[in-house]
Design an enzyme around this catalytic site. Structure first.
Site, short mmCIF file in Angstrom:
data_model
loop_
_atom_site.label_atom_id
_atom_site.label_comp_id
_atom_site.label_asym_id
_atom_site.label_seq_id
_atom_site.Cartn_x
_atom_site.Cartn_y
_atom_site.Cartn_z
N ASP A 51 0.85 -1.20 0.00
CA ASP A 51 0.00 0.00 0.00
C ASP A 51 0.87 1.24 0.00
O ASP A 51 1.80 1.35 0.82
CB ASP A 51 -0.86 0.05 1.28
CG ASP A 51 -2.11 -0.80 1.17
OD1 ASP A 51 -2.27 -1.50 0.15
OD2 ASP A 51 -2.93 -0.75 2.10
N LYS A 67 -8.27 0.63 -5.18
CA LYS A 67 -9.45 0.05 -4.54
C LYS A 67 -10.74 0.76 -4.95
O LYS A 67 -10.80 1.98 -5.00
CB LYS A 67 -9.32 0.15 -3.01
CG LYS A 67 -8.27 -0.77 -2.41
CD LYS A 67 -8.33 -0.67 -0.88
CE LYS A 67 -7.10 -1.25 -0.22
NZ LYS A 67 -7.03 -2.71 -0.29
N GLY A 85 -5.40 -2.89 8.79
CA GLY A 85 -5.04 -1.74 9.59
C GLY A 85 -4.83 -2.03 11.06
O GLY A 85 -4.80 -1.13 11.89
N GLY A 92 -0.38 -3.73 3.93
CA GLY A 92 -1.09 -2.46 3.90
C GLY A 92 -0.36 -1.43 4.72
O GLY A 92 0.64 -0.85 4.29
N SER A 93 -0.83 -1.25 5.95
CA SER A 93 -0.27 -0.23 6.81
C SER A 93 1.12 -0.62 7.33
O SER A 93 1.87 0.23 7.79
CB SER A 93 -1.21 0.00 7.99
OG SER A 93 -2.55 -0.04 7.54
#
Lengths: 188, 295
Positions: free
Chosen positions: B25, B82, B154, B236-237
């Site tokens: 991400d 997304k 997340g 992701g994060s």
């Protein structure tokens, strides 16, 4: 006969399946020591920047160059073609740099432009080869001793230089085994 | 020579090319370049990473096209983006922008609480999240060319991704042992298309690539998911919420390739600095769990 398939990242599983369909053992190569005892090496499709960096970090570039210099056949598909090229247009990314060709990455556009086409490949016989191009490269220039084996829209998409073979498309994604068979014949 | 674009083979094929890789991400062109330099096989262009979406609350939507286009310009690797579940117009916009893959994602606020996007209608391929085999096969039935676990995005907590990967794998193993006459009832029980159930039994795996996503924060997390059977990793994060993104990103890339070699994993896990702060799933209220989104 045992063929190594570079397994840093990408479509190595499909190449091993294509080899198995021809009755040949394919082994995953991630470390230098695994290169021992193989008769040829396939560099699969994937992301050439990812594969190249991992080949640097895990010290595979030089050992593979040495095997190629000793005559071992190498076959690169898509990202593998990029990694075999001496010149990658607009990029200084790590590579094997063995073929006297100049490669353009993502040459046909982004994923929405990825395509399938029936390709004339004289060395494989009269019947066209159904070729799958995915964010594929092409060769802008092919200089001796490298030679073009197939073109699409005037650009080389398959080339050979002695014991080195490269395709811009993915023969491992179809059931037509002629390209793999052609590569195996380079070994005998 | 007639060419065919947007076929199932090229959609599924791009996912095959991403296997064994890490998709990261990113929210800026600078982050995208760091990801590419670290060896990411693709990036996911976002306005906010899931941890920030979770913190901000409210409605999370498709990113501003400017953000996505700037990231597409910055790197040569594939760029994903997304769309909200069911929001087929966001998907049309992403396709028009030329993104390489669309994630119909539970990280964003769903636009439709009953129906997902008809992904067969698009030339651009889709990836979707799944917690179990039935959900995975429903998404593939709708045209998804790639599947990932949902995990709990997340959180920096891998427990839900592990749960979802184990669930899918154990259902596949169970299916392989069923006699053919039990397949229809199995399909009914897991609410999946019968033809796809038959295909999974024959293949012994999903008919498309299956990545792990949702809560992966360390090289060990990535290798854990790979050993559980994932084809590759979404982070992701986990990268840009950590103290040293470049180092952590490189370490996760190496761990995803060498997932079966503990000595490599030990080496790359050294001195990575602080991981992203984690969240205990039990502290997240049921209605705030992103994995509950999707039908």
């Amino acid at each position: 006969m045992k063929i190594g398939v570079l397994a840093m990242q990408g479509a190595f599983r499909e190449h091993i399946a294509s080899l198995a369909a021809l009755g040949v053992e394919g082994v995953e190569i991630r470390r230098e020591r695994q290169l021992e005892g193989i008769d040829g090496l396939i560099i699969p499709g994937g992301e050439s920047t990812t594969i190249g960096k991992l080949m640097v970090d895990f010290n595979l570039l030089e050992p593979i160059r040495e095997l190629a210099a000793a005559g071992m056949p190498l076959f690169g598909t898509c990202a593998g073609m990029v990694l075999l090229a001496r010149d990658i247009i607009g990029s200084d990314q790590p590579r094997l740099g063995l073929m006297h060709v100049s490669v353009q990455r993502n040459a046909f556009g982004r994923q929405v432009d990825s395509f399938e086409v029936d390709l004339e490949i004289p060395v494989l016989g009269e019947e066209p080869f159904h070729a799958v191009f995915i964010r594929a490269p092409y060769l802008e220039r092919v200089e001796p001793p490298a030679e073009s084996l197939a073109t699409f829209m005037g650009k080389t998409v398959m080339a050979r230089q002695g014991n080195l073979l490269a395709t811009a498309f993915h023969p491992e994604l179809t059931n037509d085994l002629r390209v793999h068979r052609y590569f195996l014949e380079m070994i005998k | 020579m007639a060419t065919e674009k947007g076929t199932w083979t090229v959609k599924k094929g791009l996912a095959e090319m991403l296997k064994g890789g890490v998709i990261m991400d990113v929210t800026t062109p600078e982050q995208a370049k760091i990801a590419e330099e670290a060896g990411a096989c693709a990036v996911m262009a976002l306005e906010r990473v899931p941890a920030d979406i979770r913190a901000a609350g409210g409605v999370a939507r498709m990113a501003d096209p400017t953000v996505i286009l700037r990231i597409m310009d910055a790197v040569t690797i594939p760029v994903m983006a997304k769309a909200r579940i069911g929001h087929f117009v966001e998907a049309q916009i992403l396709e028009a922008l030329g993104v390489d893959y669309i994630d119909e994602s539970e990280v964003l606020t769903p636009a439709d609480e009953e129906f997902h996007i008809n992904k067969h209608e698009f030339k651009v391929p889709f990836v979707c999240g799944a917690r179990n085999l039935g959900e995975a096969l429903r998404r593939i039935g709708e045209g998804a060319a790639m599947i990932r676990t949902k995990g709990e995005p997340g959180t920096g907590n891998v427990v839900e991704a592990v749960r979802h990967m184990r669930r899918v794998m154990s259902e596949i193993r169970r299916l392989q042992n069923l006699p053919d006459e039990e397949l229809m009832t199995f399909a009914k029980e897991i609410q999946a298309p019968y033809e796809l159930v038959k295909q999974v039994k024959e293949l012994g795996r999903l008919p498309v690539v299956n990545f792990a996503a949702g809560g992966i924060a360390t090289p060990a997390d990535a290798a854990l998911m790979m050993q559980l059977g994932a084809d590759g990793i979404f982070v992701g994060s986990g990268i840009f919420k950590s103290s040293d993104p470049m180092k952590r990103a490189r370490a996760i890339v190496a761990a995803t390739t060498h997932f079966r070699e503990p000595e490599v994993l030990a080496e790359v896990s050294k001195d990575l600095g602080e991981a992203m702060p984690g969240l205990d799933i039990a502290t997240i209220r049921q209605e705030e769990r992103m994995q509950e989104r999707g039908w």
